[in-house]
Design an enzyme around this catalytic site. Structure first.
Site, PDB file in Angstrom:
ATOM      1  N   HIS A 286     -14.184  -3.010   9.320  1.00 37.15           N
ATOM      2  CA  HIS A 286     -13.427  -2.909   8.069  1.00 37.15           C
ATOM      3  C   HIS A 286     -13.637  -4.098   7.140  1.00 37.15           C
ATOM      4  O   HIS A 286     -12.941  -4.208   6.127  1.00 37.15           O
ATOM      5  CB  HIS A 286     -11.930  -2.723   8.337  1.00 37.15           C
ATOM      6  CG  HIS A 286     -11.615  -1.605   9.282  1.00 37.15           C
ATOM      7  ND1 HIS A 286     -11.909  -0.291   8.998  1.00 37.15           N
ATOM      8  CD2 HIS A 286     -11.068  -1.604  10.518  1.00 37.15           C
ATOM      9  CE1 HIS A 286     -11.535   0.475  10.009  1.00 37.15           C
ATOM     10  NE2 HIS A 286     -11.032  -0.306  10.952  1.00 37.15           N
TER      11      HIS A 286
ATOM     12  N   GLU B 178      -2.899   6.345   8.008  1.00 37.27           N
ATOM     13  CA  GLU B 178      -3.779   7.203   7.211  1.00 37.27           C
ATOM     14  C   GLU B 178      -4.662   8.028   8.125  1.00 37.27           C
ATOM     15  O   GLU B 178      -5.118   7.539   9.174  1.00 37.27           O
ATOM     16  CB  GLU B 178      -4.704   6.368   6.307  1.00 37.27           C
ATOM     17  CG  GLU B 178      -4.088   5.861   5.051  1.00 37.27           C
ATOM     18  CD  GLU B 178      -5.108   5.119   4.194  1.00 37.27           C
ATOM     19  OE1 GLU B 178      -6.288   5.020   4.609  1.00 37.27           O
ATOM     20  OE2 GLU B 178      -4.734   4.630   3.122  1.00 37.27           O
TER      21      GLU B 178
ATOM     22  N   ARG C 223      -6.516  -8.752  -8.385  1.00 33.22           N
ATOM     23  CA  ARG C 223      -7.163 -10.063  -8.483  1.00 33.22           C
ATOM     24  C   ARG C 223      -8.646  -9.840  -8.682  1.00 33.22           C
ATOM     25  O   ARG C 223      -9.124  -8.697  -8.704  1.00 33.22           O
ATOM     26  CB  ARG C 223      -6.951 -10.847  -7.186  1.00 33.22           C
ATOM     27  CG  ARG C 223      -7.381 -10.061  -5.947  1.00 33.22           C
ATOM     28  CD  ARG C 223      -7.328 -10.868  -4.673  1.00 33.22           C
ATOM     29  NE  ARG C 223      -7.475 -10.054  -3.486  1.00 33.22           N
ATOM     30  CZ  ARG C 223      -8.613  -9.584  -3.006  1.00 33.22           C
ATOM     31  NH1 ARG C 223      -9.749  -9.820  -3.658  1.00 33.22           N
ATOM     32  NH2 ARG C 223      -8.657  -8.868  -1.893  1.00 33.22           N
TER      33      ARG C 223
ATOM     34  N   LYS D  19       0.810  -1.213   0.000  1.00 27.90           N
ATOM     35  CA  LYS D  19       0.000   0.000   0.000  1.00 27.90           C
ATOM     36  C   LYS D  19       0.849   1.272   0.000  1.00 27.90           C
ATOM     37  O   LYS D  19       0.478   2.274  -0.618  1.00 27.90           O
ATOM     38  CB  LYS D  19      -0.939  -0.011   1.214  1.00 27.90           C
ATOM     39  CG  LYS D  19      -2.031  -1.071   1.136  1.00 27.90           C
ATOM     40  CD  LYS D  19      -2.902  -1.016   2.379  1.00 27.90           C
ATOM     41  CE  LYS D  19      -4.117  -1.927   2.251  1.00 27.90           C
ATOM     42  NZ  LYS D  19      -3.762  -3.336   2.135  1.00 27.90           N
TER      43      LYS D  19
END
Length: 662
Positions: free
Chosen positions: A235, A200, A297, A116
């Protein structure tokens, strides 16, 4: 086009890929662990090869064993599904080096987007907006804590190689940062072999918007519109839909164009998903949607895109991997109607959504919607793999119709004795905010009390069984069948199986209830109902049920039951529930004994006997089904005993620690 394909996966995604392959006349090859020897994907394939023991690292994550299986069976191509080896660039390279067709993106693209932090830096260079945060190489706890202070709280800690909510922690208080960081790192190492994290800023009213992209080796990249996956719990996606509610044409054009730029920046080939986080505080706007990550994917939620575009994305994967161009140009891809998907998990909402494992003695899913599953009645839900057991997908002309139909489908799910989130899904789909399209990733947390259900009271179970028995008896009387006898008053008394018990089943608030039912000597709609080894008496009458043998003095139940005029066994009942508070997973027991809620491995035990503990403080952390579950102190006190150490395997119900009040 290749003539055979090995799917390096299990469960519903293996079955899903096999369906398309078989339709296209492609020979199918399964791989399996010892836990999956009799699984549906093994039975469905033309050939199957054992990989090894149940733990994924000894079977589905062992690339060398997968390649050996491909060689043994003469497979020409390998489809990785999702999870396991699907985003492992080294494995992709090994497949290509072995002369096989890799049904996925180039290894370089997997590497570019797989981490990420690196992916965000690449997106900045490509002009794709990203969320503010820290993606640096310095992973020392001191530097991360300092960056957290700079970013401000609340914030998210994310495993750089993470996905599916694993290795992701929200932190609201600086005092909790160190524990959350340690947990995120453990999950990252356990699930992805990489403990590194990024930070973040946490958007307070976020929506999860993602775009399905497809590229080919000829340089073409197209999108198949967006999906909204905002309804999440911790999440993890719960309900996915396409298109996104409230998405206007200008915003759609901006977000899909950004997704195509992102894919082209890494010369992408095959199926991929660009995930964005949107600041929905002022509705969806193109200038408030930020790149989050790319999944290199096929996604779990790909069926909703298939439904609204009319395309088979697995077939697209096959054709692109074989060297063909993407099947349609951008202008030829159209959006039609509304699709929704619900993820059915083997978990217990009443116990903080702890995974539920064990045999599937009863397993029935609705037959009038699309169902993608990899389990069946008589099978078993294992502790070793993800707890998702099925996906229910609908397609309707409008969002309102799709939500209503999916809610009905979730209400028709019957699973026993494994617990599921079916009732929870139904309540989510019927919640006024969801129906209105007022959705963000915090909806479930904000509305949790109204979405939860308590254990079904015995009196409600007994009443349902009595009503069902009475209606079945009435049907038999009208049909002139069944062992009937006239009473002196002229009424009829029904003796089920001549007075012998018969098994009766019904779904009550998402739970399959089973009881033994027979008539009593009183005859007239009078029942003896054995539930969980305890006997109950009930009498069924018009519009109500009397709990006891004498209708003149027994308490009655009427309003709590939503009983339709005509129904059969298997219908779904709901009853009025008082509001109540819900605890988180692994909450401490009132007596201070912390018991393992499921089998699993101890990954953290930070305290020792004699240490002081505060209410809510983690005492033991258990890992099961690729997720961590913290068992916390139920009150302020002292840790009297700790019976496990890191690395130990715990059995369900075992006392792991005892806390006494100070």
């Amino acid at each position: 086009m290749f003539k055979s394909v090995l799917v390096a996966n299990r469960g519903e995604i293996a079955c899903r890929v096999f369906r398309t392959a078989q339709r296209m006349g492609i020979r199918t090859i399964a791989v399996y662990s010892d836990a999956d020897a009799a699984a549906p994907h093994v039975k469905m394939a033309d050939a199957a090869v054992r990989l090894g023991p149940a733990p994924a690292r000894e079977s589905y994550l062992d690339g060398a064993k997968v390649l050996a299986a491909a060689k043994e069976t003469g497979a020409e191509a390998i489809h990785p599904g999702y999870g396991f080896l699907s985003e492992n660039a080294d494995f992709a390279e090994a497949v290509i080096a072995a002369g096989l067709v890799w049904i996925g993106p180039p290894p370089a693209a997997i590497r570019a987007m797989g981490l990420k932090d690196a992916a965000k830096r690449l997106m900045i260079e490509a002009g794709v907006p990203v969320t503010p945060g820290y993606q640096g190489e310095d992973q020392s706890p001191e530097r991360l804590a300092a960056e957290a202070e700079r970013i401000g709280y609340p914030l998210l800690i994310k495993a750089v190689a993470g996905g599916g909510g694993k290795g992701m922690k929200r932190v609201d208080d600086p005092a909790d940062f160190a524990d959350a960081l340690a947990s995120a790192r453990r999950e990252g190492q356990s699930s992805f072999g990489d403990p590194r994290v990024l930070l973040e800023t946490y958007i307070t009213r976020p929506r999860h918007i993602e775009v399905q992209v497809f590229g080919d080796r000829h340089g073409e990249v197209v999108h198949l519109f967006e999906r909204d996956c905002s309804l999440q719990r911790r999440h993890q996606k719960v309900i996915e839909e396409a298109p996104a509610p409230g998405m206007d044409d200008a915003t759609r054009a901006a977000v899909t164009a950004a997704a195509v730029r992102a894919a082209k920046a890494v010369n992408y080939e095959g199926a991929g998903t660009i995930e964005f986080i949107a600041d929905a505080s002022e509705g969806l706007r193109g200038d408030r949607i930020y790149f989050m990550e790319m999944n290199t994917r096929l996604q779990v939620e790909h069926p909703v895109t298939e439904m609204v575009t009319g395309q088979d994305l697995v077939e697209w994967q096959f054709r692109v991997a074989a060297g063909e161009p993407v099947p349609l140009t951008q202008d030829a891809i159209t959006l039609n109607g509304w699709a929704m998907e619900a993820r059915l998990y083997a978990e217990d909402p009443a116990s903080g959504f702890l995974p539920s494992i064990g045999p599937l003695e009863h397993f029935h899913l609705p037959d009038d919607v699309r169902v993608d599953t990899g389990v069946e009645a008589g099978g078993e839900v294992s502790q070793f793999y993800d707890p998702m057991i099925a996906k229910l997908i609908v397609h309707e002309a409008t969002r309102e119709a799709a939500a209503a139909r999916l809610a009905t489908a979730c209400g028709e799910v019957e699973v026993w004795p494994v617990k599921t989130n079916a009732g929870f899904l139904k309540r989510c789909l019927e919640h006024p905010r969801f129906v209105a399209g007022d959705v963000d990733t915090g909806l479930i947390a904000a509305e949790g009390e109204g979405l939860m259900a308590r254990a079904v009271p015995d009196e409600v179970k007994v009443a349902v069984m009595a009503v069902l028995a009475g209606r079945d008896a009435e049907d038999d009387r009208e049909a002139g069948s069944g062992p009937w006898s006239a009473s002196p008053a002229g009424a009829y008394g029904f003796r089920l199986n001549g007075g012998r018990p018969a098994t009766q089943r019904a779904v009550v608030d998402g739970q399959l209830v089973e009881a033994e039912v027979c008539t009593t000597a009183q005859g007239v709609w009078s029942w003896s109902i054995t539930l969980d080894g305890r006997s109950h008496d009930a009498m069924s009458g018009p519009g109500r049920v009397y709990l006891g043998r004498d209708y003149r003095s027994a308490p009655s139940v009427a309003a709590p039951l939503n009983v339709p005029a005509v129904f059969r066994a298997g219908d779904v009942f709901e009853y009025a529930r008082p509001s109540f508070g819900t605890g988180g997973p692994g909450g401490g027991a009132a007596d201070g004994a912390l018991r393992a809620p499921m089998p699993g491995r101890i990954v953290a035990a930070p305290l020792k006997a004699g240490d002081a503990v505060a209410k809510g403080q983690p005492v033991v952390v258990l890992e099961a089904m690729k997720m961590e579950h913290a068992l916390t102190a139920p009150f302020d006190g002292v840790l009297e005993s700790l019976s496990v150490a890191v690395g130990d395997q715990a059995t369900e119900g075992a006392v792991l620690a005892v806390v006494v009040a100070s």
